[in-house]
Design a protein around this motif. Structure first.
Motif, PDB file in Angstrom:
ATOM      1  N   VAL A   3      42.386  33.894  38.380  1.00  0.00           N
ATOM      2  CA  VAL A   3      42.059  35.320  38.413  1.00  0.00           C
ATOM      3  C   VAL A   3      43.224  36.027  39.097  1.00  0.00           C
ATOM      4  CG1 VAL A   3      40.468  37.065  39.269  1.00  0.00           C
ATOM      5  CG2 VAL A   3      39.599  34.812  38.623  1.00  0.00           C
ATOM      6  N   LYS A   4      43.719  37.072  38.463  1.00  0.00           N
ATOM      7  CA  LYS A   4      44.804  37.862  39.046  1.00  0.00           C
ATOM      8  C   LYS A   4      44.232  39.224  39.408  1.00  0.00           C
ATOM      9  CE  LYS A   4      48.914  36.925  37.949  1.00  0.00           C
ATOM     10  NZ  LYS A   4      50.289  36.736  37.512  1.00  0.00           N
ATOM     11  N   VAL A   5      44.644  39.725  40.561  1.00  0.00           N
ATOM     12  CA  VAL A   5      44.208  41.045  41.022  1.00  0.00           C
ATOM     13  C   VAL A   5      45.457  41.886  41.243  1.00  0.00           C
ATOM     14  CG1 VAL A   5      42.947  42.332  42.780  1.00  0.00           C
ATOM     15  CG2 VAL A   5      42.212  40.016  42.169  1.00  0.00           C
ATOM     16  N   ILE A   6      45.451  43.077  40.661  1.00  0.00           N
ATOM     17  CA  ILE A   6      46.554  44.009  40.851  1.00  0.00           C
ATOM     18  C   ILE A   6      45.990  45.249  41.539  1.00  0.00           C
ATOM     19  CG2 ILE A   6      48.303  45.425  39.720  1.00  0.00           C
ATOM     20  CD1 ILE A   6      48.312  43.295  37.477  1.00  0.00           C
ATOM     21  N   ASN A   7      46.573  45.571  42.678  1.00  0.00           N
ATOM     22  CA  ASN A   7      46.160  46.735  43.468  1.00  0.00           C
ATOM     23  C   ASN A   7      47.324  47.709  43.548  1.00  0.00           C
ATOM     24  OD1 ASN A   7      43.601  45.566  44.841  1.00  0.00           O
ATOM     25  ND2 ASN A   7      45.160  44.026  45.228  1.00  0.00           N
ATOM     26  N   VAL A   8      47.066  48.962  43.279  1.00  0.00           N
ATOM     27  CA  VAL A   8      48.071  50.000  43.479  1.00  0.00           C
ATOM     28  C   VAL A   8      47.549  50.891  44.598  1.00  0.00           C
ATOM     29  CG1 VAL A   8      49.354  51.915  42.455  1.00  0.00           C
ATOM     30  CG2 VAL A   8      48.777  49.903  41.065  1.00  0.00           C
ATOM     31  N   LEU A   9      48.327  50.969  45.668  1.00  0.00           N
ATOM     32  CA  LEU A   9      47.905  51.697  46.864  1.00  0.00           C
ATOM     33  C   LEU A   9      48.924  52.777  47.195  1.00  0.00           C
ATOM     34  CD1 LEU A   9      47.820  48.260  47.821  1.00  0.00           C
ATOM     35  CD2 LEU A   9      45.856  49.392  48.778  1.00  0.00           C
ATOM     36  N   GLN A  10      48.439  53.915  47.608  1.00  0.00           N
ATOM     37  CA  GLN A  10      49.307  55.026  47.992  1.00  0.00           C
ATOM     38  C   GLN A  10      48.991  55.385  49.432  1.00  0.00           C
ATOM     39  OE1 GLN A  10      51.656  56.668  45.898  1.00  0.00           O
ATOM     40  NE2 GLN A  10      52.277  57.583  47.823  1.00  0.00           N
ATOM     41  N   CYS A  11      49.932  55.138  50.328  1.00  0.00           N
ATOM     42  CA  CYS A  11      49.641  55.429  51.729  1.00  0.00           C
ATOM     43  C   CYS A  11      50.086  56.841  52.094  1.00  0.00           C
ATOM     44  CB  CYS A  11      50.247  54.378  52.644  1.00  0.00           C
ATOM     45  SG  CYS A  11      51.893  54.675  53.219  1.00  0.00           S
ATOM     46  N   ALA A  38      49.082  32.982  44.677  1.00  0.00           N
ATOM     47  CA  ALA A  38      50.166  33.947  44.932  1.00  0.00           C
ATOM     48  C   ALA A  38      49.578  35.203  45.566  1.00  0.00           C
ATOM     49  CB  ALA A  38      50.879  34.308  43.639  1.00  0.00           C
ATOM     50  N   TYR A  39      50.368  35.841  46.410  1.00  0.00           N
ATOM     51  CA  TYR A  39      49.961  37.097  47.042  1.00  0.00           C
ATOM     52  C   TYR A  39      51.249  37.826  47.391  1.00  0.00           C
ATOM     53  CZ  TYR A  39      46.061  39.646  49.185  1.00  0.00           C
ATOM     54  OH  TYR A  39      45.060  40.547  49.460  1.00  0.00           O
ATOM     55  N   GLU A  40      51.590  38.835  46.619  1.00  0.00           N
ATOM     56  CA  GLU A  40      52.877  39.500  46.759  1.00  0.00           C
ATOM     57  C   GLU A  40      52.701  41.011  46.844  1.00  0.00           C
ATOM     58  OE1 GLU A  40      54.339  38.000  43.037  1.00  0.00           O
ATOM     59  OE2 GLU A  40      55.464  36.412  44.036  1.00  0.00           O
ATOM     60  N   ILE A  41      53.637  41.648  47.528  1.00  0.00           N
ATOM     61  CA  ILE A  41      53.648  43.107  47.622  1.00  0.00           C
ATOM     62  C   ILE A  41      54.976  43.611  47.080  1.00  0.00           C
ATOM     63  CG2 ILE A  41      53.541  45.119  49.132  1.00  0.00           C
ATOM     64  CD1 ILE A  41      52.158  43.381  51.186  1.00  0.00           C
ATOM     65  N   ILE A  54      50.025  42.066  44.101  1.00  0.00           N
ATOM     66  CA  ILE A  54      49.642  41.180  43.000  1.00  0.00           C
ATOM     67  C   ILE A  54      49.176  39.870  43.617  1.00  0.00           C
ATOM     68  CG2 ILE A  54      50.382  40.000  40.911  1.00  0.00           C
ATOM     69  CD1 ILE A  54      52.517  42.222  40.606  1.00  0.00           C
ATOM     70  N   GLU A  55      47.921  39.559  43.368  1.00  0.00           N
ATOM     71  CA  GLU A  55      47.318  38.343  43.907  1.00  0.00           C
ATOM     72  C   GLU A  55      46.933  37.438  42.742  1.00  0.00           C
ATOM     73  OE1 GLU A  55      43.768  39.346  46.198  1.00  0.00           O
ATOM     74  OE2 GLU A  55      44.437  41.423  46.118  1.00  0.00           O
ATOM     75  N   GLU A  56      46.983  36.144  42.962  1.00  0.00           N
ATOM     76  CA  GLU A  56      46.449  35.215  41.972  1.00  0.00           C
ATOM     77  C   GLU A  56      45.636  34.167  42.712  1.00  0.00           C
ATOM     78  OE1 GLU A  56      47.544  32.744  37.960  1.00  0.00           O
ATOM     79  OE2 GLU A  56      49.172  33.402  39.242  1.00  0.00           O
ATOM     80  N   TRP A  57      44.427  33.968  42.210  1.00  0.00           N
ATOM     81  CA  TRP A  57      43.477  33.047  42.818  1.00  0.00           C
ATOM     82  C   TRP A  57      43.115  31.968  41.810  1.00  0.00           C
ATOM     83  CZ3 TRP A  57      42.766  33.457  47.890  1.00  0.00           C
ATOM     84  CH2 TRP A  57      43.190  34.640  48.478  1.00  0.00           C
ATOM     85  N   GLN A  58      42.860  30.790  42.312  1.00  0.00           N
ATOM     86  CA  GLN A  58      42.556  29.637  41.463  1.00  0.00           C
ATOM     87  C   GLN A  58      41.347  29.895  40.571  1.00  0.00           C
ATOM     88  OE1 GLN A  58      41.925  26.125  43.780  1.00  0.00           O
ATOM     89  NE2 GLN A  58      42.493  24.782  42.096  1.00  0.00           N
TER      90      GLN A  58
END
Length: 96
Positions: A3-11, A38-41, A54-58
């Motif tokens: 499972v991949k999770v993509i988050n777009v955040l605006q601070c 994986a867990y990357e910014i 961008i995260e990737e979980w087993q």
């Protein structure tokens, strides 16, 4: 399937340093979680204050355990006051 999770955040413009510190803490701890692949910014070159995680979980269970972790819950508590708007989150399942 992973499972991949993509988050777009605006601070918020006055919160970038604190927001980046919180993001880095979240990533450093998450990378050691069981099932984290994986867990990357990233930050767009032309959009200061915007971050793409961008995260990737087993599997779904690993992602669910992550969402229940104390470091994830901490980030969810503190991040709204550091952002201009809620994060855009997409959970993706690999097809191919």
């Amino acid at each position: 399937m992973s499972v991949k999770v993509i988050n777009v955040l605006q601070c918020a413009s006055d919160a970038e340093e604190t927001f980046e510190q919180e993001l880095k803490k979240l990533v450093d701890i998450s990378l050691h979680e069981e099932g984290c692949l994986a867990y990357e910014i990233y930050q767009p070159k032309d959009k200061r204050g915007e971050y793409v995680m961008i995260e990737e979980w087993q599997n779904e269970d690993a992602l669910s355990n992550h969402k229940g972790s104390s470091h994830y819950r901490h980030f969810i508590r503190v991040s709204p006051v550091l952002q201009n708007s809620p994060a855009e989150v997409k959970e993706l399942v690999r097809l191919v």
